[in-house]
Design an enzyme around this catalytic site. Structure first.
Site, PDB file in Angstrom:
ATOM      1  N   ASP A  66       0.796  -1.173  -0.057  1.00 10.14           N
ATOM      2  CA  ASP A  66       0.066  -0.114  -0.128  1.00 10.14           C
ATOM      3  C   ASP A  66       0.896   1.306   0.016  1.00 10.14           C
ATOM      4  O   ASP A  66       1.915   1.246   0.793  1.00 10.14           O
ATOM      5  CB  ASP A  66      -0.939   0.120   1.177  1.00 10.14           C
ATOM      6  CG  ASP A  66      -2.134   1.036   1.246  1.00 10.14           C
ATOM      7  OD1 ASP A  66      -2.994   0.658   0.402  1.00 10.14           O
ATOM      8  OD2 ASP A  66      -1.891   1.943   1.604  1.00 10.14           O
ATOM      9  N   ASN A 118      -2.628  13.224  -3.697  1.00  7.42           N
ATOM     10  CA  ASN A 118      -3.758  13.661  -4.336  1.00  7.42           C
ATOM     11  C   ASN A 118      -4.293  15.146  -3.980  1.00  7.42           C
ATOM     12  O   ASN A 118      -4.509  15.981  -4.934  1.00  7.42           O
ATOM     13  CB  ASN A 118      -5.022  12.853  -4.283  1.00  7.42           C
ATOM     14  CG  ASN A 118      -4.660  11.388  -5.253  1.00  7.42           C
ATOM     15  OD1 ASN A 118      -3.909  11.365  -6.205  1.00  7.42           O
ATOM     16  ND2 ASN A 118      -5.291  10.216  -4.897  1.00  7.42           N
ATOM     17  N   HIS A 164      -4.997  14.614  -8.661  1.00 10.82           N
ATOM     18  CA  HIS A 164      -5.119  13.402  -9.227  1.00 10.82           C
ATOM     19  C   HIS A 164      -4.089  12.968 -10.258  1.00 10.82           C
ATOM     20  O   HIS A 164      -3.685  11.911 -10.271  1.00 10.82           O
ATOM     21  CB  HIS A 164      -6.750  13.244  -9.595  1.00 10.82           C
ATOM     22  CG  HIS A 164      -7.315  13.073  -8.124  1.00 10.82           C
ATOM     23  ND1 HIS A 164      -7.501  12.058  -7.483  1.00 10.82           N
ATOM     24  CD2 HIS A 164      -8.245  14.113  -7.732  1.00 10.82           C
ATOM     25  CE1 HIS A 164      -8.437  12.413  -6.278  1.00 10.82           C
ATOM     26  NE2 HIS A 164      -8.946  13.554  -6.298  1.00 10.82           N
ATOM     27  N   ASP A 179      -1.794   9.627 -10.153  1.00  8.27           N
ATOM     28  CA  ASP A 179      -1.764   8.956 -11.300  1.00  8.27           C
ATOM     29  C   ASP A 179      -0.336   8.471 -11.682  1.00  8.27           C
ATOM     30  O   ASP A 179       0.042   7.382 -11.976  1.00  8.27           O
ATOM     31  CB  ASP A 179      -2.509   9.255 -12.511  1.00  8.27           C
ATOM     32  CG  ASP A 179      -4.002   9.071 -12.252  1.00  8.27           C
ATOM     33  OD1 ASP A 179      -4.524   8.555 -11.238  1.00  8.27           O
ATOM     34  OD2 ASP A 179      -4.794   9.796 -12.953  1.00  8.27           O
ATOM     35  N   GLU A 239      -4.565   2.650  -4.236  1.00 10.56           N
ATOM     36  CA  GLU A 239      -3.077   2.536  -4.177  1.00 10.56           C
ATOM     37  C   GLU A 239      -2.642   1.226  -3.745  1.00 10.56           C
ATOM     38  O   GLU A 239      -1.598   1.010  -3.219  1.00 10.56           O
ATOM     39  CB  GLU A 239      -2.691   3.651  -3.196  1.00 10.56           C
ATOM     40  CG  GLU A 239      -3.192   3.416  -1.860  1.00 10.56           C
ATOM     41  CD  GLU A 239      -4.240   4.303  -1.664  1.00 10.56           C
ATOM     42  OE1 GLU A 239      -4.832   4.496  -0.170  1.00 10.56           O
ATOM     43  OE2 GLU A 239      -5.329   4.383  -2.243  1.00 10.56           O
TER      44      GLU A 239
END
Length: 418
Positions: free
Chosen positions: A290, A298, A303, A307, A333
């Site tokens: 994770d 973010n 965002h 990405d 994630e």
């Protein structure tokens, strides 16, 4: 009737032949009752009918007349001894009846040599010609069909192909005839009696593998009682490629290019089943990973920056793990890894420790910003007490939870019995 004439009469009746006579002096044809019945002409007392040559000529099919006329001229001129032709003649109902005439000149003028009389028999061949025409139509349809058709004998040797099959196999007819059809498929097994259709790969003569969809129909000849098989083959290479692309899309995470959760679970379940079958002689480590504080990335950078980080981490996984290792993005994630263990260390942590260090040193450039991120990893190993892969995944999840609880940016290992 005289005995010899009576025998001839009954022989004609038994053979279902009609009798005709031509009088070239008066240009009239005398035709018996059987002939008249075929055409639908009325007769009295079974005496037949008389037609002028012009009346008879008017009934002959236009497409047949030139051929019939030439044969009659050759007979009348003495260029041949007998006359034999098949032609269509119009019936009273407006249809067409196929007749086969056989005859000869029986008398000529002794002075001029011109034909005076001719006699012959006629046979109604309508059913035969219609069947022949139908077979020719079917034959032409198969020959001209854009779908490849192959006929094999009882040993599956090719005995006939249409042009579409030559094109499909990229070989001329001479190269195909007599060859076992299995020779041209990538796999040796052909569909048996219980499998009449399906996709099969053609042996690639040049280039990539080509796929065909086949329908296999065995049959037995009613005449010779020999067994044959018809293969109807339709190329579906483009369709197979599209299906593979769609399947790949369905199993791929669009953002990272890694397998998605469904694809990862398919490979993980298969690996677990393999380990169970080996009675746990095979081994595998399972990790859940994770990215730490991903929401903060973010919220801070947007965002799109998040990405970019996800894509960067996917690249790290591909770089530090082997192709034999199953990896995938499970959602958000979170990532998963199933790592087969080919060496017997007590704890297979080295690969994940290297990954952890690589992430700590990683920087992602985005819109002029250098984004640093870390990850938490929970690792366990498949053990004999695990009843399903879900048991293993739950233990890896507990290890990941501990890694986060203890401050993140670290790796936690749980043994199979923890």
């Amino acid at each position: 009737m005289e005995p010899s004439f009576e025998r001839a009469f009954w022989a004609l009746a038994a053979a279902d032949l009609a009798l005709w006579q031509l009088d070239f002096r008066t240009e009239r044809a005398t035709l018996d009752a059987r002939w008249a019945g075929w055409i639908g002409l009325a007769v009295k007392n079974g005496e037949g009918v008389t037609l002028t040559f012009a009346d008879w000529r008017a009934r002959v099919h236009p497409n047949d007349w030139a051929r019939v006329r030439n044969s009659l001229i050759a007979l009348v001129k003495g260029l041949c001894d007998s006359y034999c032709e098949r032609y269509r003649i119009r019936t009273e109902q407006g249809g067409w009846c196929w007749l086969e005439d056989r005859g000869r000149i029986t008398q000529r003028d002794p002075q001029t040599g011109r034909a005076s009389y001719g006699i012959g028999v006629c046979r109604n061949v309508t059913a035969e010609m219609e069947e022949t025409a139908w077979k020719e139509l079917l034959s032409e349809a198969v020959i001209r069909s854009p779908v490849a058709t192959v006929v094999c004998d009882a040993e599956d040797r090719i005995i006939w192909v249409n042009p579409a099959a030559e094109q499909l196999f990229a070989r001329q007819e001479a190269e195909l005839l007599g060859q076992p059809i299995q020779h041209f498929f990538s796999c040796s097994a052909l569909p048996d009696a219980n499998r009449r259709q399906g996709a099969i790969a053609l042996g690639a003569k040049e280039g990539a593998t080509r796929w065909v969809e086949q329908i296999v129909t065995p049959f037995t000849s009613p005449t010779s009682h020999e067994r044959f098989t018809v293969f109807v083959l339709h190329e579906i290479t483009e369709r197979v490629a599209l299906e593979q692309q769609l399947r790949q899309l369905a199993l791929t995470d669009v953002l990272t290019g890694l397998p998605n959760r469904r694809a990862f679970m398919e490979r993980a379940e298969a690996a677990f089943a393999r380990i169970v079958r080996s009675v746990f002689h095979e081994r595998a480590a399972v990790a859940l990973i994770d990215l730490d504080h991903f929401k903060r990335i973010n919220d801070t950078f947007g965002h799109s920056a998040g990405d970019a980080v996800l894509r960067d981490f996917a690249d790290l996984l591909r770089t530090h793990l082997r192709t034999m290792d199953a990896m995938g993005r499970l959602g958000g994630e979170e990532f998963g890894v199933v790592m087969p263990l080919v060496a017997p260390p007590e704890r297979p942590l080295s690969a994940f420790e290297r990954l952890l260090r690589a992430v700590r040193l990683r920087r992602v450039t985005f819109s002029g910003h250098l984004i640093q991120y870390t990850c938490s990893i929970g690792v366990t190993e498949v053990g004999p007490s695990d009843q399903s892969f879900d048991d293993v995944l739950a233990r890896a999840d507990r290890a990941l939870y501990r890694a986060k609880a203890e401050g993140r940016n670290r790796l936690i290992w749980l043994t199979a019995d923890e």
